[in-house]
Scaffold this motif. Sequence first.
Motif, PDB file in Angstrom:
ATOM      1  N   LEU A 130       7.749  40.861  66.315  1.00  0.00           N
ATOM      2  CA  LEU A 130       9.008  41.249  65.679  1.00  0.00           C
ATOM      3  C   LEU A 130       9.316  42.705  65.985  1.00  0.00           C
ATOM      4  O   LEU A 130       8.432  43.566  65.930  1.00  0.00           O
ATOM      5  CB  LEU A 130       8.892  41.051  64.161  1.00  0.00           C
ATOM      6  N   HIS A 131      10.555  42.981  66.338  1.00  0.00           N
ATOM      7  CA  HIS A 131      11.037  44.352  66.490  1.00  0.00           C
ATOM      8  C   HIS A 131      12.265  44.529  65.630  1.00  0.00           C
ATOM      9  O   HIS A 131      13.143  43.657  65.582  1.00  0.00           O
ATOM     10  CB  HIS A 131      11.406  44.656  67.946  1.00  0.00           C
ATOM     11  N   TYR A 132      12.337  45.648  64.919  1.00  0.00           N
ATOM     12  CA  TYR A 132      13.562  45.972  64.202  1.00  0.00           C
ATOM     13  C   TYR A 132      13.742  47.486  64.199  1.00  0.00           C
ATOM     14  O   TYR A 132      12.794  48.254  64.370  1.00  0.00           O
ATOM     15  CB  TYR A 132      13.577  45.401  62.778  1.00  0.00           C
ATOM     16  N   PHE A 133      14.990  47.889  64.022  1.00  0.00           N
ATOM     17  CA  PHE A 133      15.374  49.305  64.062  1.00  0.00           C
ATOM     18  C   PHE A 133      15.976  49.660  62.714  1.00  0.00           C
ATOM     19  O   PHE A 133      16.961  49.056  62.277  1.00  0.00           O
ATOM     20  CB  PHE A 133      16.400  49.525  65.184  1.00  0.00           C
ATOM     21  N   ARG A 134      15.366  50.640  62.030  1.00  0.00           N
ATOM     22  CA  ARG A 134      15.812  50.979  60.680  1.00  0.00           C
ATOM     23  C   ARG A 134      15.687  52.478  60.453  1.00  0.00           C
ATOM     24  O   ARG A 134      14.666  53.085  60.768  1.00  0.00           O
ATOM     25  CB  ARG A 134      14.963  50.225  59.646  1.00  0.00           C
ATOM     26  N   ASP A 135      16.757  53.073  59.943  1.00  0.00           N
ATOM     27  CA  ASP A 135      16.769  54.506  59.614  1.00  0.00           C
ATOM     28  C   ASP A 135      16.346  55.366  60.798  1.00  0.00           C
ATOM     29  O   ASP A 135      15.578  56.329  60.659  1.00  0.00           O
ATOM     30  CB  ASP A 135      15.861  54.792  58.411  1.00  0.00           C
ATOM     31  N   GLY A 136      16.837  55.013  61.979  1.00  0.00           N
ATOM     32  CA  GLY A 136      16.574  55.811  63.169  1.00  0.00           C
ATOM     33  C   GLY A 136      15.204  55.641  63.779  1.00  0.00           C
ATOM     34  O   GLY A 136      14.827  56.394  64.680  1.00  0.00           O
ATOM     35  N   LYS A 137      14.434  54.658  63.329  1.00  0.00           N
ATOM     36  CA  LYS A 137      13.071  54.462  63.835  1.00  0.00           C
ATOM     37  C   LYS A 137      12.866  53.009  64.234  1.00  0.00           C
ATOM     38  O   LYS A 137      13.369  52.090  63.591  1.00  0.00           O
ATOM     39  CB  LYS A 137      12.069  54.878  62.768  1.00  0.00           C
ATOM     40  N   ASN A 138      12.088  52.796  65.315  1.00  0.00           N
ATOM     41  CA  ASN A 138      11.734  51.454  65.773  1.00  0.00           C
ATOM     42  C   ASN A 138      10.437  51.000  65.108  1.00  0.00           C
ATOM     43  O   ASN A 138       9.487  51.785  64.986  1.00  0.00           O
ATOM     44  CB  ASN A 138      11.523  51.446  67.292  1.00  0.00           C
ATOM     45  N   TYR A 139      10.408  49.743  64.718  1.00  0.00           N
ATOM     46  CA  TYR A 139       9.197  49.149  64.157  1.00  0.00           C
ATOM     47  C   TYR A 139       8.853  47.892  64.942  1.00  0.00           C
ATOM     48  O   TYR A 139       9.724  47.052  65.207  1.00  0.00           O
ATOM     49  CB  TYR A 139       9.386  48.797  62.683  1.00  0.00           C
ATOM     50  N   ILE A 140       7.581  47.785  65.332  1.00  0.00           N
ATOM     51  CA  ILE A 140       7.085  46.602  66.033  1.00  0.00           C
ATOM     52  C   ILE A 140       5.942  46.020  65.212  1.00  0.00           C
ATOM     53  O   ILE A 140       5.026  46.742  64.814  1.00  0.00           O
ATOM     54  CB  ILE A 140       6.596  46.948  67.450  1.00  0.00           C
ATOM     55  N   GLU A 141       6.006  44.724  64.962  1.00  0.00           N
ATOM     56  CA  GLU A 141       4.925  44.038  64.264  1.00  0.00           C
ATOM     57  C   GLU A 141       4.414  42.908  65.150  1.00  0.00           C
ATOM     58  O   GLU A 141       5.193  42.112  65.664  1.00  0.00           O
ATOM     59  CB  GLU A 141       5.415  43.488  62.920  1.00  0.00           C
ATOM     60  N   ILE A 142       3.086  42.867  65.328  1.00  0.00           N
ATOM     61  CA  ILE A 142       2.440  41.822  66.104  1.00  0.00           C
ATOM     62  C   ILE A 142       1.485  41.079  65.177  1.00  0.00           C
ATOM     63  O   ILE A 142       0.703  41.697  64.447  1.00  0.00           O
ATOM     64  CB  ILE A 142       1.659  42.413  67.304  1.00  0.00           C
ATOM     65  N   TYR A 143       1.534  39.743  65.213  1.00  0.00           N
ATOM     66  CA  TYR A 143       0.754  38.929  64.278  1.00  0.00           C
ATOM     67  C   TYR A 143      -0.398  38.263  65.028  1.00  0.00           C
ATOM     68  O   TYR A 143      -0.188  37.405  65.873  1.00  0.00           O
ATOM     69  CB  TYR A 143       1.665  37.903  63.605  1.00  0.00           C
TER      70      TYR A 143
END
Length: 354
Positions: A130-143
């Motif tokens: 999963l990738h999402y962009f929030r408040d000017g920052k990228n977040y990547i989650e790998i399960y």
Amino acid sequence: MRKLICITLSVILLSSVLVHQSYAKTNNIQYDTLPNKFSGTPSFCAKEPPADPNIPESLIPILMKRTKSSLDAWIGPLKSSGKRDSNWDVNYYTIPRDQQEKYDYTKCDVVISFLKSPPKGQNNVEILGLHYFRDGKNYIEIYYQGYGICETRTDVATYWYSCQQDSPKLIVAMEAILRHELGHSMGLGHYVSDEVLYHFGSGHPSSIMVPILDVINSPTHVPIDPELLEIMPVDLDKIRQIYGNGGWGNQKKSELITQQSETKTIQLKGKTIIEKISGAIPKNMYKKDQRLDVVLTKPDGNTKSYKVAVSSTGKYTYSFIIPDSMTPGKYSITLKYTGDELRKIPYEIISLRK
């Protein structure tokens, strides 16, 4: 008996906040871009996975090493094919478990996390990355205990269906998924073409950014062949289209304006004067272990250079020492970082001695 092959594909990659749906269209290729975009040298922060009996501790160093190699798989080709003065540099930080709660994430443009279980999707879909962009920052989650493709054979048919895999089988898959999600963090959308639905492991897909990576899983249920999940020339070309051949550093250089201070007058009064100059490196320019260059220009035009340490938060302090014996005249101090001029401070030293 004619063999019937039934395939159930219920594992997809869901990237960014919006679900990217893909539809195969004959002789049609669509490669979108996302609104998130780096404006200078980006910093990637990888969080060490939490302690979990389902993932052996011996795999943690391997996983973190693969995380760095996944990023290098993007950066290496961009650097080797870029212009001599292009900037494709990145900062990379590994965040141990015991530091994650109090870590300063403000310096991170991309935060990478490894979690045990993916969130439930819609229509029995499980998410592997999963990738999402929030408040000017990228977040990547790998399960790491996501779902994959399992196989059941009968006399008349072979069935592929979604099933939960153990972590050793997913270690290679996670690397491929991470490369895909890193592409999203750099601004790439999904690559959609006929092959998205009809590839089925027959060879290389044309892009790492195809929306359904599992369709190219091996039909013999062996671990995903990383050679089938490579970053392709079309992906690198798309990155250059977004940022230009000069790299993301050019974004910053085009916007950089040197701060010009008014002339400061210093009067010599029989004792040493210390003028402290403090500031902070812009977040999108900060590079780990990179020092600030301070250039002192004397009245005769000669210069003297100094190196000043920069903290992990980008802060610096330089002490301009002015002894009473200093030659009067006009001086200037120029602050430079990675070759870019940040600030220029002119001084005029006046002696009151007769």
